[in-house]
Every structure is written in structure tokens, then in C-alpha cells.
Design a protein around this motif. Structure first.
Motif, PDB file in Angstrom:
ATOM      1  N   TYR A 147       0.846  -1.185   0.000  1.00  0.00           N
ATOM      2  CA  TYR A 147       0.000   0.000   0.000  1.00  0.00           C
ATOM      3  C   TYR A 147       0.888   1.244   0.000  1.00  0.00           C
ATOM      4  O   TYR A 147       1.885   1.297   0.711  1.00  0.00           O
ATOM      5  CB  TYR A 147      -0.884   0.051   1.243  1.00  0.00           C
ATOM      6  N   TYR A 183      -0.077   4.010   1.219  1.00  0.00           N
ATOM      7  CA  TYR A 183      -0.714   4.820   2.263  1.00  0.00           C
ATOM      8  C   TYR A 183      -0.903   3.923   3.482  1.00  0.00           C
ATOM      9  O   TYR A 183      -0.728   2.708   3.408  1.00  0.00           O
ATOM     10  CB  TYR A 183      -2.067   5.345   1.771  1.00  0.00           C
ATOM     11  N   VAL A 184      -1.288   4.517   4.601  1.00  0.00           N
ATOM     12  CA  VAL A 184      -1.571   3.726   5.800  1.00  0.00           C
ATOM     13  C   VAL A 184      -2.993   3.184   5.665  1.00  0.00           C
ATOM     14  O   VAL A 184      -3.960   3.956   5.712  1.00  0.00           O
ATOM     15  CB  VAL A 184      -1.429   4.577   7.082  1.00  0.00           C
ATOM     16  N   PRO A 185      -3.143   1.877   5.452  1.00  0.00           N
ATOM     17  CA  PRO A 185      -4.480   1.316   5.245  1.00  0.00           C
ATOM     18  C   PRO A 185      -5.261   1.179   6.555  1.00  0.00           C
ATOM     19  O   PRO A 185      -4.674   1.026   7.627  1.00  0.00           O
ATOM     20  CB  PRO A 185      -4.188  -0.061   4.643  1.00  0.00           C
ATOM     21  N   ASP A 186      -6.576   1.234   6.440  1.00  0.00           N
ATOM     22  CA  ASP A 186      -7.423   1.012   7.618  1.00  0.00           C
ATOM     23  C   ASP A 186      -7.242  -0.393   8.162  1.00  0.00           C
ATOM     24  O   ASP A 186      -7.119  -0.596   9.357  1.00  0.00           O
ATOM     25  CB  ASP A 186      -8.907   1.231   7.286  1.00  0.00           C
ATOM     26  N   SER A 187      -7.233  -1.367   7.281  1.00  0.00           N
ATOM     27  CA  SER A 187      -7.006  -2.753   7.689  1.00  0.00           C
ATOM     28  C   SER A 187      -6.060  -3.385   6.676  1.00  0.00           C
ATOM     29  O   SER A 187      -5.971  -2.946   5.535  1.00  0.00           O
ATOM     30  CB  SER A 187      -8.322  -3.528   7.760  1.00  0.00           C
ATOM     31  N   TYR A 212       3.583  -1.050   3.819  1.00  0.00           N
ATOM     32  CA  TYR A 212       2.970   0.234   3.476  1.00  0.00           C
ATOM     33  C   TYR A 212       3.880   1.393   3.822  1.00  0.00           C
ATOM     34  O   TYR A 212       4.713   1.323   4.719  1.00  0.00           O
ATOM     35  CB  TYR A 212       1.598   0.404   4.147  1.00  0.00           C
ATOM     36  N   HIS A 239      -2.029  -2.899  14.743  1.00  0.00           N
ATOM     37  CA  HIS A 239      -2.699  -2.197  13.656  1.00  0.00           C
ATOM     38  C   HIS A 239      -4.161  -2.615  13.687  1.00  0.00           C
ATOM     39  O   HIS A 239      -4.468  -3.806  13.529  1.00  0.00           O
ATOM     40  CB  HIS A 239      -2.058  -2.552  12.313  1.00  0.00           C
ATOM     41  N   GLN A 240      -5.052  -1.671  13.909  1.00  0.00           N
ATOM     42  CA  GLN A 240      -6.492  -1.936  13.996  1.00  0.00           C
ATOM     43  C   GLN A 240      -6.795  -3.078  14.973  1.00  0.00           C
ATOM     44  O   GLN A 240      -7.499  -4.029  14.629  1.00  0.00           O
ATOM     45  CB  GLN A 240      -7.060  -2.242  12.612  1.00  0.00           C
ATOM     46  N   ASN A 241      -6.233  -2.992  16.150  1.00  0.00           N
ATOM     47  CA  ASN A 241      -6.467  -3.940  17.251  1.00  0.00           C
ATOM     48  C   ASN A 241      -5.946  -5.351  16.988  1.00  0.00           C
ATOM     49  O   ASN A 241      -6.322  -6.285  17.693  1.00  0.00           O
ATOM     50  CB  ASN A 241      -7.951  -3.990  17.623  1.00  0.00           C
TER      51      ASN A 241
END
Length: 135
Positions: A23, A25-29, A36, A115-117
């Protein structure tokens, strides 16, 4: 230099490594293993106004299902072998024209990341990018 184009170019180069989800960019998940482009530091006018320098901190994260196997995979990404992120990122040092030159400067922060818990084993690669300022 266009920062978004640089980040996307780094991810495109890294995507040459089969099986690595990349990625710009910094992805949400994420789906692991993942790479990334994260933080960007900008140094303007590093050569008497003719060049800008970006320090792009990238992360590579792998799963933790088997700690030894996960760390071995991470080590492969950080080494100079077939899965080398350094080699993949530096394969096109101009990122398709987005910059003048780049180099993977160092690896740091080999540790657990959240990352995202979700927790992953990972490391950061710092990529130095130089280029002409955008007009």
C-alpha cells in the motif's frame, strides 16, 4: 516531488515481491504479510534550493501464528535475498519519474506492532528520497 506519487511508487516497487500486500498509504485494515508507506519527513532545499529530501518510513508486518516462522519471513524481507524489500524498492530508483533518486537507508524497530487492534511482528524501513521541488 509529489509526496503521494513517491509513496505510491515505493509500494509499486515493493509489490514485485510475490505474496506481499503493498500500500502507498496507511491502510485502515491489512491482509498480512503487508507493506505500506507510513510517515514522511520532508527536508526542503537540501542543496541550495535545488533539491528536496523525503525520509519515508515504511512498515512491513507479518502474522504471529508461528513466531519462529513469522520472524523468518520478516528476516527474508529485510535481507538481501529473493524477497529483499531493499532490492525491490531500489529496482527503479526514480519511481517511474516521481523522484530523482532513492535508497533504502536503514531498518529499525524490529518488534511487535498493533494495527487496527491486531498484533503483528514487523519492522520499519527508512527510505531516503531526493528530487526536484514541484513548481
Amino acid at each position: 516531488m509529489n509526496i503521494s506519487a513517491v509513496r505510491a511508487g515505493i509500494a509499486t516497487n515493493a509489490n514485485a515481491i510475490q505474496g506481499l500486500n503493498c500500500y502507498g498509504y496507511v491502510p485502515d485494515s491489512i491482509s498480512e504479510p503487508a507493506f505500506y508507506a507510513a510517515e514522511v519527513d520532508v527536508n526542503y532545499d537540501t542543496s541550495y534550493g535545488s533539491l528536496d529530501e523525503l525520509m519515508v518510513t515504511c512498515r512491513v508486518l507479518v502474522g504471529r501464528a508461528d513466531d519462529a516462522a513469522s520472524q523468518a519471513l520478516l528476516d527474508d524481507y529485510l535481507s538481501r535475498g529473493d524477497r529483499s524489500l531493499k532490492a525491490a524498492i531500489e529496482a527503479d530508483c526514480t519511481l517511474g519519474g516521481a523522484c530523482d533518486d532513492l535508497r533504502v537507508q536503514r531498518v529499525q524497530g524490529y518488534r511487535y506492532y498493533e494495527h487496527q487492534n491486531s498484533k503483528f511482528i514487523g519492522a520499519e524501513l527508512v527510505v531516503q528520497v531526493i528530487g526536484t521541488p514541484e513548481e
